[in-house]
Scaffold this active site. Structure first.
Site, short mmCIF file in Angstrom:
data_model
loop_
_atom_site.label_atom_id
_atom_site.label_comp_id
_atom_site.label_asym_id
_atom_site.label_seq_id
_atom_site.Cartn_x
_atom_site.Cartn_y
_atom_site.Cartn_z
N ASP A 49 1.04 -1.26 -0.13
CA ASP A 49 -0.40 0.07 -0.08
C ASP A 49 1.00 1.49 -0.54
O ASP A 49 2.09 0.88 0.29
CB ASP A 49 -0.75 0.10 1.29
CG ASP A 49 -1.85 0.60 1.15
OD1 ASP A 49 -1.78 1.65 0.43
OD2 ASP A 49 -1.61 1.67 2.35
N ASP A 109 -0.11 4.63 1.06
CA ASP A 109 -0.76 6.15 2.12
C ASP A 109 -0.28 5.28 3.53
O ASP A 109 -1.16 4.25 3.80
CB ASP A 109 -1.92 6.53 2.00
CG ASP A 109 -1.82 7.74 0.93
OD1 ASP A 109 -2.59 8.36 0.68
OD2 ASP A 109 -1.25 6.61 -0.62
#
Length: 324
Positions: A121, A123
């Site tokens: 991922d 963020d």
């Protein structure tokens, strides 16, 4: 196994690194085994008497001092002749996040010595911020957007729905502000060193993000990633329109990307790692060989195979660097 911290320290200081040391033999008819890894963000590993007692109750066959990188303190790995579930039950009092001693229990893991794939991922995982919240801050709609973000990350709101709601509030944000944010992305501590180390071992690296392409492209440059998959924001050449184009990269799409890219690279799923912090990363984690929660929400940390709750992402190396 160890009757005191002093006895443990003496043993730990004298054993060779990165090799198993046989301590017992067991007749495990079910062939159920797992690993217990004890690590720390402190300079040295210190184990409480209570934890030593709990570890002594396990059927430990082998012990190893794990030292996968010069920037990491040594960790302790135990090869246990028992099922994952039973071992977690014995050690359940010690599984809460701790900067002093982090306890992770897992079974099959990828090997750093074979080609593999890390999908992250972006963020709050590869970088320290939530880009959409920072865009909203610049546009003076932070509180409205952050409220929806929290619901999505905690699993209370479907990601696709939350993304459209949040992006709609960004209508009119200038591309100049977007560029300013993109050029100042703070990487998560340890992620660059982790990526460099994996690259040296022949691994492929990618981002699958519910965030946005311009930021993912910047992270790709900073970390020399092989691929990115993220959402596209519509603009009119000067400002955002408040719309998302194309397929939304949600939880299912992240998992689809991981399996598709692994197949494209001719890698077995067992040699893949999925790493993230939010509820929308759990499907991708479940589809991978090893799911790693990064400074994750409680739901994520409890559900993932393993967790790095504090400190450098280099700690991911502990899990995939066990002796052969």
């Amino acid at each position: 196994m160890f009757e005191s911290m002093a006895e443990f320290e003496q043993f730990f200081s004298h054993i060779h690194t990165n090799q198993w040391h046989q301590v017992a033999e067991f007749n495990n008819q079910e062939n159920a085994t797992c690993y217990v890894l004890l690590s720390t963000t402190q300079s040295n590993l210190a184990i409480s008497d209570e934890l030593l007692v709990a570890l002594a109750s396990l059927s430990v066959a082998k012990i190893a001092k794990v030292a996968p990188h010069p920037e990491l303190p040594n960790a302790l790995a135990l090869h246990v002749q028992a099922s994952l579930q039973n071992t977690k039950e014995v050690l359940k009092a010690f599984l809460a996040p701790s900067e002093v001693v982090e306890v992770n229990i897992f079974a099959n893991v990828p090997s750093i010595n074979q080609p593999g794939l890390l999908v992250m991922d972006m963020d709050s995982t590869a970088i320290q911020i939530e880009c959409i919240d920072e865009i909203a801050r610049l546009a003076n709609v932070y509180e409205e957007v952050a409220s929806v973000t929290r619901q999505a990350m905690q699993g209370a709101l479907p990601f696709s729905e939350s993304l459209r709601k949040r992006v709609a509030k960004l209508e009119g944000v200038s591309l100049e502000l977007m560029a300013e944010l993109k050029d100042n992305l703070p990487l998560m501590p340890g992620v660059k060193a982790l990526c460099q180390h994996l690259k040296e071992k022949g691994w492929k690296l990618a981002i699958a993000s519910g965030g946005f392409v311009p930021f993912a492209e910047r992270v790709q440059t900073l970390l020399q990633l092989d691929a990115i998959h993220a959402n596209t924001l519509e603009d009119n050449g000067a400002e955002l329109t408040g719309k998302v184009l194309g397929t939304i990269v949600d939880a299912d799409e992240k998992a689809r990307f991981l399996t598709h890219y692994a197949n494209e690279l001719n890698l077995p799923i067992s040699q893949t790692i999925a790493m993230g912090d939010g509820a929308n990363d759990l499907v991708m984690m479940a589809a991978s060989g090893l799911g790693v929660a990064v400074h994750g929400k409680p739901l994520v940390a409890e559900t993932a195979d393993v967790a790095v709750n504090f400190g450098s992402l280099l700690q991911v190396l502990y899990f995939i660097s066990l002796p052969e």
